[in-house]
Design a protein around this motif. Sequence first.
Motif, PDB file in Angstrom:
ATOM      1  N   PHE A  76       3.567  17.851  22.898  1.00 53.93           N
ATOM      2  CA  PHE A  76       3.132  18.798  21.869  1.00 53.93           C
ATOM      3  C   PHE A  76       3.630  18.351  20.493  1.00 53.93           C
ATOM      4  CE2 PHE A  76       3.773  22.459  19.164  1.00 53.93           C
ATOM      5  CZ  PHE A  76       2.574  23.145  19.292  1.00 53.93           C
ATOM      6  N   ALA A  77       4.913  18.033  20.418  1.00 56.43           N
ATOM      7  CA  ALA A  77       5.516  17.610  19.144  1.00 56.43           C
ATOM      8  C   ALA A  77       4.825  16.366  18.597  1.00 56.43           C
ATOM      9  CB  ALA A  77       7.010  17.362  19.327  1.00 56.43           C
ATOM     10  N   HIS A  78       4.525  15.432  19.475  1.00 60.02           N
ATOM     11  CA  HIS A  78       3.854  14.202  19.041  1.00 60.02           C
ATOM     12  C   HIS A  78       2.435  14.494  18.549  1.00 60.02           C
ATOM     13  CE1 HIS A  78       2.789   9.999  18.833  1.00 60.02           C
ATOM     14  NE2 HIS A  78       1.708  10.271  19.564  1.00 60.02           N
ATOM     15  N   GLN A  79       1.687  15.243  19.321  1.00 64.01           N
ATOM     16  CA  GLN A  79       0.291  15.518  18.962  1.00 64.01           C
ATOM     17  C   GLN A  79       0.169  16.263  17.635  1.00 64.01           C
ATOM     18  OE1 GLN A  79      -2.084  17.467  21.941  1.00 64.01           O
ATOM     19  NE2 GLN A  79      -3.769  17.833  20.523  1.00 64.01           N
ATOM     20  N   PHE A  80       1.075  17.217  17.396  1.00 62.84           N
ATOM     21  CA  PHE A  80       0.954  18.048  16.195  1.00 62.84           C
ATOM     22  C   PHE A  80       1.967  17.689  15.106  1.00 62.84           C
ATOM     23  CE2 PHE A  80      -1.006  20.544  19.578  1.00 62.84           C
ATOM     24  CZ  PHE A  80      -2.266  20.721  19.018  1.00 62.84           C
ATOM     25  N   ARG A  81       2.624  16.556  15.307  1.00 62.52           N
ATOM     26  CA  ARG A  81       3.581  16.024  14.322  1.00 62.52           C
ATOM     27  C   ARG A  81       4.647  17.063  13.931  1.00 62.52           C
ATOM     28  NH1 ARG A  81      -1.399  13.848  13.036  1.00 62.52           N
ATOM     29  NH2 ARG A  81      -1.476  11.580  12.919  1.00 62.52           N
ATOM     30  N   VAL A  82       5.241  17.662  14.946  1.00 63.39           N
ATOM     31  CA  VAL A  82       6.308  18.638  14.723  1.00 63.39           C
ATOM     32  C   VAL A  82       7.633  17.889  14.746  1.00 63.39           C
ATOM     33  CG1 VAL A  82       7.395  20.765  15.538  1.00 63.39           C
ATOM     34  CG2 VAL A  82       4.945  20.384  15.933  1.00 63.39           C
ATOM     35  N   PRO A  83       8.403  17.958  13.674  1.00 64.64           N
ATOM     36  CA  PRO A  83       9.703  17.293  13.658  1.00 64.64           C
ATOM     37  C   PRO A  83      10.600  17.788  14.802  1.00 64.64           C
ATOM     38  CG  PRO A  83       9.124  18.060  11.460  1.00 64.64           C
ATOM     39  CD  PRO A  83       8.117  18.643  12.413  1.00 64.64           C
ATOM     40  N   ALA A  84      11.396  16.881  15.358  1.00 64.60           N
ATOM     41  CA  ALA A  84      12.268  17.215  16.490  1.00 64.60           C
ATOM     42  C   ALA A  84      13.194  18.379  16.173  1.00 64.60           C
ATOM     43  CB  ALA A  84      13.074  15.982  16.901  1.00 64.60           C
ATOM     44  N   ARG A  85      13.718  18.436  14.956  1.00 66.43           N
ATOM     45  CA  ARG A  85      14.628  19.526  14.596  1.00 66.43           C
ATOM     46  C   ARG A  85      13.927  20.881  14.678  1.00 66.43           C
ATOM     47  NH1 ARG A  85      13.178  21.315   9.758  1.00 66.43           N
ATOM     48  NH2 ARG A  85      12.081  19.896   8.367  1.00 66.43           N
ATOM     49  N   LEU A  86      12.635  20.938  14.309  1.00 65.45           N
ATOM     50  CA  LEU A  86      11.898  22.200  14.407  1.00 65.45           C
ATOM     51  C   LEU A  86      11.583  22.551  15.861  1.00 65.45           C
ATOM     52  CD1 LEU A  86       9.380  22.212  11.413  1.00 65.45           C
ATOM     53  CD2 LEU A  86      11.484  23.511  11.684  1.00 65.45           C
ATOM     54  N   MET A  87      11.277  21.542  16.670  1.00 65.99           N
ATOM     55  CA  MET A  87      11.007  21.806  18.088  1.00 65.99           C
ATOM     56  C   MET A  87      12.250  22.393  18.747  1.00 65.99           C
ATOM     57  SD  MET A  87       7.893  21.367  19.125  1.00 65.99           S
ATOM     58  CE  MET A  87       8.080  21.417  20.891  1.00 65.99           C
ATOM     59  N   ARG A  88      13.405  21.859  18.416  1.00 63.23           N
ATOM     60  CA  ARG A  88      14.654  22.320  19.046  1.00 63.23           C
ATOM     61  C   ARG A  88      15.020  23.746  18.628  1.00 63.23           C
ATOM     62  NH1 ARG A  88      16.180  17.110  17.902  1.00 63.23           N
ATOM     63  NH2 ARG A  88      17.272  17.740  16.006  1.00 63.23           N
ATOM     64  N   CYS A  89      14.888  24.035  17.358  1.00 63.01           N
ATOM     65  CA  CYS A  89      15.403  25.319  16.859  1.00 63.01           C
ATOM     66  C   CYS A  89      14.368  26.432  16.800  1.00 63.01           C
ATOM     67  CB  CYS A  89      15.986  25.162  15.453  1.00 63.01           C
ATOM     68  SG  CYS A  89      14.741  24.960  14.151  1.00 63.01           S
ATOM     69  N   CYS A  90      13.122  26.058  16.589  1.00 62.19           N
ATOM     70  CA  CYS A  90      12.236  27.077  16.051  1.00 62.19           C
ATOM     71  C   CYS A  90      10.897  27.269  16.766  1.00 62.19           C
ATOM     72  CB  CYS A  90      11.937  26.740  14.585  1.00 62.19           C
ATOM     73  SG  CYS A  90      13.397  26.349  13.619  1.00 62.19           S
ATOM     74  N   VAL A  91      10.559  26.382  17.691  1.00 57.29           N
ATOM     75  CA  VAL A  91       9.239  26.444  18.324  1.00 57.29           C
ATOM     76  C   VAL A  91       9.377  26.799  19.801  1.00 57.29           C
ATOM     77  CG1 VAL A  91       7.136  25.169  18.901  1.00 57.29           C
ATOM     78  CG2 VAL A  91       8.280  24.755  16.707  1.00 57.29           C
ATOM     79  N   THR A  92       8.673  27.846  20.204  1.00 57.59           N
ATOM     80  CA  THR A  92       8.595  28.234  21.609  1.00 57.59           C
ATOM     81  C   THR A  92       7.169  27.993  22.073  1.00 57.59           C
ATOM     82  OG1 THR A  92      10.239  29.983  21.277  1.00 57.59           O
ATOM     83  CG2 THR A  92       8.861  30.137  23.253  1.00 57.59           C
ATOM     84  N   LEU A  93       7.023  27.257  23.158  1.00 58.00           N
ATOM     85  CA  LEU A  93       5.703  27.056  23.747  1.00 58.00           C
ATOM     86  C   LEU A  93       5.499  28.118  24.819  1.00 58.00           C
ATOM     87  CD1 LEU A  93       5.582  23.156  24.077  1.00 58.00           C
ATOM     88  CD2 LEU A  93       4.846  24.603  22.175  1.00 58.00           C
ATOM     89  N   GLY A  94       4.468  28.912  24.644  1.00 59.41           N
ATOM     90  CA  GLY A  94       4.155  29.983  25.596  1.00 59.41           C
ATOM     91  C   GLY A  94       3.098  29.513  26.576  1.00 59.41           C
ATOM     92  N   TYR A  95       3.440  29.511  27.841  1.00 59.02           N
ATOM     93  CA  TYR A  95       2.555  28.995  28.885  1.00 59.02           C
ATOM     94  C   TYR A  95       1.868  30.095  29.695  1.00 59.02           C
ATOM     95  CZ  TYR A  95       4.932  24.545  28.060  1.00 59.02           C
ATOM     96  OH  TYR A  95       5.439  23.410  27.486  1.00 59.02           O
ATOM     97  N   ARG A  96       2.154  31.355  29.423  1.00 55.25           N
ATOM     98  CA  ARG A  96       1.636  32.438  30.274  1.00 55.25           C
ATOM     99  C   ARG A  96       0.242  32.920  29.896  1.00 55.25           C
ATOM    100  NH1 ARG A  96       6.849  36.100  29.942  1.00 55.25           N
ATOM    101  NH2 ARG A  96       6.792  35.137  27.917  1.00 55.25           N
TER     102      ARG A  96
END
Length: 179
Positions: A76-96
């Motif tokens: 997800f981070a690679h496809q949408f160019r989300v910086p690693a720091r934002l993925m760790r702290c701030c992004v929740t992937l909802g799978y439900r």
Amino acid sequence: MFRRFTASVVLLWAFGFLWFAVSLPGPLPASVKTDAIIVLTGSQGRIEHAVKVLEAGKAPDMLVSGVDREVRPREFAHQFRVPARLMRCCVTLGYRAYDTRSNAVEAVQWVTEHNAKSVRLVTADWHMRRAALEIAREFPDDVRLELDGVPSHPSLSTLFLEYHKLLARAALNLWEALR
């Protein structure tokens, strides 16, 4: 009498569709800040827009609702160019979630867990009204929902289908309220 009633219903439907098609919700002003972002997966531009809003500091946390179960955070981070720091702290992937209704259920659970009182809803302009109706129906009364429509160029058939989905959901809500 029946003809007049039928003509009135058709006219009301036609004006409603015209309003729906020409006044799609647009983006929020850049100055608006919220406690959280909820972005619904789907058409192009939604996630990219939400990531830009997150990077700009307009909200500290983001839920991406409706992510395919096979998508991993790194992909997800690679496809949408989300910086690693934002993925760790701030992004929740909802799978439900698998549709707009289940997006609302997933969103309210996440918002409650994060104690957010203001939420920026990001989805396509043509999808915004129904998504907002579904989510607002689930949210507690003390949560403010800000609509951030991603501009698109929907086809007439997309608008036609979405308008009827909105009418059906509104009618169902009315029916449930009257019972």
